[in-house]
Design a protein around this motif. Structure first.
Motif, PDB file in Angstrom:
ATOM      1  N   ALA A 240      -6.038  -8.183   2.547  1.00 30.50           N
ATOM      2  CA  ALA A 240      -5.898  -7.306   1.389  1.00 30.50           C
ATOM      3  C   ALA A 240      -6.621  -5.985   1.604  1.00 30.50           C
ATOM      4  O   ALA A 240      -6.174  -4.933   1.135  1.00 30.50           O
ATOM      5  N   HIS A 241      -7.730  -6.004   2.329  1.00 30.77           N
ATOM      6  CA  HIS A 241      -8.472  -4.767   2.553  1.00 30.77           C
ATOM      7  C   HIS A 241      -7.827  -3.897   3.618  1.00 30.77           C
ATOM      8  O   HIS A 241      -7.989  -2.684   3.619  1.00 30.77           O
ATOM      9  N   VAL A 242      -7.086  -4.499   4.542  1.00 33.33           N
ATOM     10  CA  VAL A 242      -6.294  -3.700   5.474  1.00 33.33           C
ATOM     11  C   VAL A 242      -5.183  -2.977   4.718  1.00 33.33           C
ATOM     12  O   VAL A 242      -4.932  -1.787   4.914  1.00 33.33           O
ATOM     13  N   ARG A 243      -4.521  -3.695   3.835  1.00 32.73           N
ATOM     14  CA  ARG A 243      -3.437  -3.102   3.039  1.00 32.73           C
ATOM     15  C   ARG A 243      -3.955  -1.982   2.143  1.00 32.73           C
ATOM     16  O   ARG A 243      -3.276  -0.986   1.907  1.00 32.73           O
ATOM     17  N   ARG A 244      -5.185  -2.128   1.653  1.00 33.80           N
ATOM     18  CA  ARG A 244      -5.747  -1.137   0.742  1.00 33.80           C
ATOM     19  C   ARG A 244      -5.851   0.234   1.407  1.00 33.80           C
ATOM     20  O   ARG A 244      -5.692   1.261   0.744  1.00 33.80           O
ATOM     21  N   LYS A 245      -6.110   0.281   2.718  1.00 37.39           N
ATOM     22  CA  LYS A 245      -6.227   1.557   3.417  1.00 37.39           C
ATOM     23  C   LYS A 245      -4.911   2.327   3.373  1.00 37.39           C
ATOM     24  O   LYS A 245      -4.887   3.546   3.192  1.00 37.39           O
ATOM     25  N   PHE A 246      -3.810   1.621   3.551  1.00 40.84           N
ATOM     26  CA  PHE A 246      -2.506   2.273   3.460  1.00 40.84           C
ATOM     27  C   PHE A 246      -2.276   2.803   2.052  1.00 40.84           C
ATOM     28  O   PHE A 246      -1.754   3.899   1.863  1.00 40.84           O
ATOM     29  N   HIS A 247      -2.652   2.024   1.061  1.00 40.75           N
ATOM     30  CA  HIS A 247      -2.467   2.440  -0.320  1.00 40.75           C
ATOM     31  C   HIS A 247      -3.273   3.692  -0.630  1.00 40.75           C
ATOM     32  O   HIS A 247      -2.804   4.598  -1.330  1.00 40.75           O
ATOM     33  N   ASP A 248      -4.500   3.781  -0.084  1.00 44.86           N
ATOM     34  CA  ASP A 248      -5.340   4.957  -0.333  1.00 44.86           C
ATOM     35  C   ASP A 248      -4.711   6.217   0.248  1.00 44.86           C
ATOM     36  O   ASP A 248      -4.766   7.295  -0.360  1.00 44.86           O
ATOM     37  N   VAL A 249      -4.090   6.108   1.424  1.00 45.73           N
ATOM     38  CA  VAL A 249      -3.455   7.278   2.039  1.00 45.73           C
ATOM     39  C   VAL A 249      -2.240   7.716   1.233  1.00 45.73           C
ATOM     40  O   VAL A 249      -1.994   8.910   1.048  1.00 45.73           O
ATOM     41  N   ILE A 250      -1.469   6.776   0.738  1.00 46.61           N
ATOM     42  CA  ILE A 250      -0.296   7.122  -0.072  1.00 46.61           C
ATOM     43  C   ILE A 250      -0.719   7.872  -1.324  1.00 46.61           C
ATOM     44  O   ILE A 250      -0.066   8.815  -1.759  1.00 46.61           O
ATOM     45  N   LYS A 251      -1.838   7.480  -1.910  1.00 44.85           N
ATOM     46  CA  LYS A 251      -2.325   8.165  -3.104  1.00 44.85           C
ATOM     47  C   LYS A 251      -2.744   9.598  -2.793  1.00 44.85           C
ATOM     48  O   LYS A 251      -2.550  10.497  -3.606  1.00 44.85           O
ATOM     49  N   LEU A 252      -3.320   9.812  -1.607  1.00 49.11           N
ATOM     50  CA  LEU A 252      -3.772  11.156  -1.250  1.00 49.11           C
ATOM     51  C   LEU A 252      -2.608  12.054  -0.854  1.00 49.11           C
ATOM     52  O   LEU A 252      -2.506  13.203  -1.282  1.00 49.11           O
TER      53      LEU A 252
END
Length: 342
Positions: A240-252
């Motif tokens: 889940a924490h690996v996936r979170r990194k992708f989500h953070d980039v999409i938000k930026l």
């Protein structure tokens, strides 16, 4: 996978009580007949709430005085949790559970008792909580020793607001939880959670908490855990924490690299985990090696391919660093599947 839900129409057996039969006159007057057959009873179950009650138990110490020597002979009074105090063990247990498990503040507990006609102030209960905390300290230490004595744990921490006298505000402390739960792989050992508090989030705290632990630890990407991994503790990384990194980039910033995130792989891995839940350790390991590891191999290949094919685009969207971080996470997951025998 569907969640199991409890039926609202079924009362737990423990709450069932036997009631008297309800007899009524016939709604339709019989036409002269005096012979009847017994029909099936109609049963209606209604759930009622029985309010809690508080009672006063009076302990009477019988005393006798010897006529010859004036020696007093008395029975032994029961030992109370709080010397010369009024609360009995069950009342103290109720207050502790209400405060720490049900998260009811003491002032609300005071109001609840007041509705029952009992005057127990918040300050008095706070004193009782402190005294009980000292009494149960041996039990707390046993739970902590049991958890670190297992061979695999889950851990996480969360911020908590604490009073900071003199500043007119609150400070942020940390609550650390270390969990052992083997129900997912048919381990019959009791479940347990050990809690620790610290005033900050420095890595010295988990290092001290886990000084005697040896085994597999499932944790997030907190940097303070890195020093722990090595000879005694094996890392089990969190997808889940690996996936979170992708989500953070999409938000930026919108990034094709990030938008092609490993969501399909994550869903597939969750399907595997749902399938093997409750199986034995050997069965889980065999199915993970068969189904989960190829998914992780494909995920790593996807990350390496996108990072190599679109370096400029990845750099612009922050995806290059992201991919490096995610690749590290995938490597951790490979180690997780390879080392864990659950």
């Amino acid at each position: 996978m569907k969640r199991r839900t409890r039926s609202a129409n079924r009362c737990p057996t423990i709450f069932r009580v036997k009631t008297r039969s309800m007899r009524r006159r016939a709604t339709v007057r019989p036409r002269g007949s005096t012979s009847f057959l017994k029909a099936a009873d109609k049963v209606v179950e209604v759930m009622e709430h029985v309010p809690a009650s508080v009672k006063v138990v009076r302990h009477i110490e019988k005393r006798l005085i010897c006529k010859d020597c004036d020696t007093t002979v008395a029975g032994e009074m029961p030992k109370l949790p709080i010397t010369r105090g009024k609360p009995g063990p069950s009342l103290l247990a109720h207050i502790m559970v209400a405060k720490f498990d049900d998260h009811i503040p003491l002032y609300r507990l005071s109001e609840m008792y007041e509705r029952m006609g009992i005057d127990i102030s918040r300050s008095v209960m706070a004193d009782w909580v402190g005294r009980v905390s000292l009494l149960i300290e041996p039990l707390v230490m046993l739970v902590k020793a049991y958890v670190v004595g297992t061979d695999r744990i889950h851990t996480d921490d969360t911020p908590v607001d604490v009073l900071d006298p003199g500043r007119g505000t609150t400070a942020t402390g940390r609550l650390w939880a270390y969990v052992f739960d083997g129900s997912g792989y048919k381990d019959d050992r009791p479940k347990a959670v050990a809690y620790y508090y610290s005033a900050d989030r420095k890595g010295i705290h988990p290092e001290a908490h886990l000084a005697d632990f040896s085994g597999v630890m499932h944790a997030d990407g907190y940097g303070g855990y890195k020093k722990l991994y090595g000879n005694k503790i094996t890392e089990a990384a969190c997808m889940a924490h690996v996936r979170r990194k992708f989500h953070d980039v999409i938000k930026l910033k919108a990034s094709p690299v990030a938008r092609g995130s490993p969501e399909p792989y994550r869903r597939a891995l969750r399907t595997v985990e749902a399938r093997i839940h409750g199986m034995t350790a050997d069965e889980r390991r065999a199915l993970r090696q068969q189904h989960a590891r190829p998914l992780l191999d494909s995920l790593k290949a996807w990350i390496e391919g996108d990072a190599a094919d679109r370096p400029a685009e990845a750099e612009a969207g922050g995806g290059h660093a992201l991919c490096l971080i995610a690749m590290g996470g995938v490597e951790c997951l490979h180690r997780r599947w390879a080392c864990r025998d659950r």
